[in-house]
Design an enzyme around this catalytic site. Structure first.
Site, PDB file in Angstrom:
ATOM      1  N   ASP A  19      43.916  32.580  38.940  1.00  0.00           N
ATOM      2  CA  ASP A  19      43.334  32.111  40.387  1.00  0.00           C
ATOM      3  C   ASP A  19      44.203  32.424  41.358  1.00  0.00           C
ATOM      4  OD1 ASP A  19      41.564  30.800  41.956  1.00  0.00           O
ATOM      5  OD2 ASP A  19      42.355  28.704  41.237  1.00  0.00           O
ATOM      6  N   GLY A  20      43.834  32.479  42.962  1.00  0.00           N
ATOM      7  CA  GLY A  20      44.553  32.400  43.818  1.00  0.00           C
ATOM      8  C   GLY A  20      44.705  33.858  44.481  1.00  0.00           C
ATOM      9  N   TRP A  24      46.386  34.536  48.273  1.00  0.00           N
ATOM     10  CA  TRP A  24      47.056  35.236  48.078  1.00  0.00           C
ATOM     11  C   TRP A  24      47.124  36.175  49.325  1.00  0.00           C
ATOM     12  CZ3 TRP A  24      48.209  40.585  47.863  1.00  0.00           C
ATOM     13  CH2 TRP A  24      49.413  40.936  47.601  1.00  0.00           C
ATOM     14  N   HIS A  36      42.572  40.828  44.923  1.00  0.00           N
ATOM     15  CA  HIS A  36      42.204  41.160  43.381  1.00  0.00           C
ATOM     16  C   HIS A  36      42.706  42.515  42.898  1.00  0.00           C
ATOM     17  CE1 HIS A  36      39.190  38.000  43.760  1.00  0.00           C
ATOM     18  NE2 HIS A  36      38.436  38.624  44.669  1.00  0.00           N
ATOM     19  N   LEU A 130      47.643  43.509  20.028  1.00  0.00           N
ATOM     20  CA  LEU A 130      46.886  42.773  21.047  1.00  0.00           C
ATOM     21  C   LEU A 130      45.635  42.777  21.079  1.00  0.00           C
ATOM     22  CD1 LEU A 130      47.549  40.213  23.005  1.00  0.00           C
ATOM     23  CD2 LEU A 130      47.705  42.132  24.776  1.00  0.00           C
TER      24      LEU A 130
END
Ligand code: FPP
Length: 249
Positions: A19-20, A24, A36, A130
Site C-alpha cells: 500500500d501507499g 508516494w 505503481h 521461491l
C-alpha cells in the site's frame, strides 16, 4: 541488519499488502500511475531478496476485487504494468528459480494480461525455489463464498458428505490450496487493516505494519520485518510454557 537474521527461523510464507503507491506519487507531485510503476520496482527487489533469503512463498496483494472500482484509466495502467512486468522479469524469474502462481478471480482480467501471466506460469512451472503468488482480482470474501458454493455442489452430488466438512477440507476449496498459511503478513503505507486479504489463511499469522510507502520498501525494510517476526513467540493458542516444552523435544 541482514547479518542478525536467524537463518533457521526464516518465515516460510510472507504475504504483503503493498500500500501507499498513490500517496508516494502525490508526495512527489507525480501521477498515481508513477507510484505503481515505482511499486513494480519494489516488487522486483523484494522477489529477488525473498528468494535469496530462502523464503518459499511470497504472496503479493497486487489488485483487489475492490480495485476494479478505481478510475478506468488507473485500472488500465495497472493491467498494462502487469504485462510489462512479465515481459521484463520472466528471464530473471527463471534465472532465480522463481515459480509464478496467481490467486483471484482471474477470469475478470483483460485477455492480454491473463495471457501474459499464463505464459509466465507455464514457463516457470518447473522452478523449485521461491513461489511468487500474485493475488489479482482477489478478495477473501469472494474466495470463501466460492468455496462454500463448491462445497454445497459437491455435497449435493454426493462427492463429499456434510459431516466430512472440516477446516482442512474447507482450506482445500480455497484458491490457496497446497499453499501453507502465511507466517508473516506485512502491510506498508501506514494503514492498520487486512482489507479482505487472506482472512481465512491468516488466522495465526504474525502481523507487521510499517509507515513506509510500498515504492520505498526495499531489502532492508524486509530484513527489519523478518527480525521483528523472529522476536515473537508464536503460541497458536497454547501457553508460553507449553511452547518452550515442545521446542525442547
Ligand atoms: C496500493 O497502493 C497498490 C495497488 C492497488 C496496486 C499494486 C500494484 C503494484 C505494486 C504494481 C506492480 C505490481 C506487480 C505485481 C508488477 P494505493 O494505490 O492504494 O496507494 P494509496 O493508498 O497511497 O492511494
Amino acid at each position: 541488519m541482514k547479518s542478525k537474521i536467524n537463518q533457521s527461523n526464516i518465515p516460510q510464507h510472507v504475504a504483503i499488502i503493498m500500500d501507499g503507491n498513490g500517496r508516494w506519487a502525490k508526495n512527489q507531485g507525480q501521477a498515481r500511475i508513477n507510484g505503481h510503476r515505482m511499486g513494480a520496482e519494489s516488487v522486483r527487489k523484494i522477489v529477488e531478496e525473498s528468494s535469496k533469503l530462502g523464503i518459499k512463498y511470497l504472496t503479493l496483494y497486487a489488485f483487489s476485487s475492490e480495485n476494479w472500482n478505481r478510475p478506468q484509466e488507473e485500472v488500465n495502467a495497472i493491467m498494462a504494468l502487469f504485462v510489462e512486468f512479465v515481459k521484463l522479469e520472466m528471464n530473471n524469474l527463471i534465472k532465480n528459480n522463481v515459480r509464478l502462481m496467481l490467486i483471484g478471480n482471474i477470469s475478470q482480467l483483460p485477455a492480454e494480461t491473463l495471457n501474459s501471466f499464463n505464459q509466465c506460469i507455464d514457463e516457470t512451472s518447473s522452478c523449485t525455489g521461491l513461489n511468487l503468488v500474485l493475488a489479482v482480482s482477489y478478495s477473501s470474501r469472494w474466495e470463501i463464498v466460492e468455496a462454500a458454493k463448491q462445497i454445497a455442489t459437491d455435497v449435493r452430488n454426493n462427492i463429499i458428505k456434510e459431516n466430512e466438512i472440516t477446516e482442512k477440507l474447507f482450506s482445500s476449496y480455497l484458491t490457496t490450496k497446497n499453499i501453507p498459511d502465511p507466517d508473516l503478513l506485512i502491510r506498508t503505507g501506514g494503514e492498520y487493516r487486512i482489507s479482505n486479504f487472506l482472512m481465512w489463511q491468516s488466522a495465526y499469522t504474525e502481523l507487521y505494519f510499517t509507515d513506509v510507502y510500498w515504492p520505498d520498501f526495499r531489502e532492508e525494510n524486509l530484513h527489519k520485518a523478518i527480525l521483528d517476526f523472529q522476536s515473537r513467540e508464536r503460541r497458536f493458542g497454547m501457553t508460553g510454557e507449553q511452547i518452550l516444552d515442545k521446542n525442547k523435544h
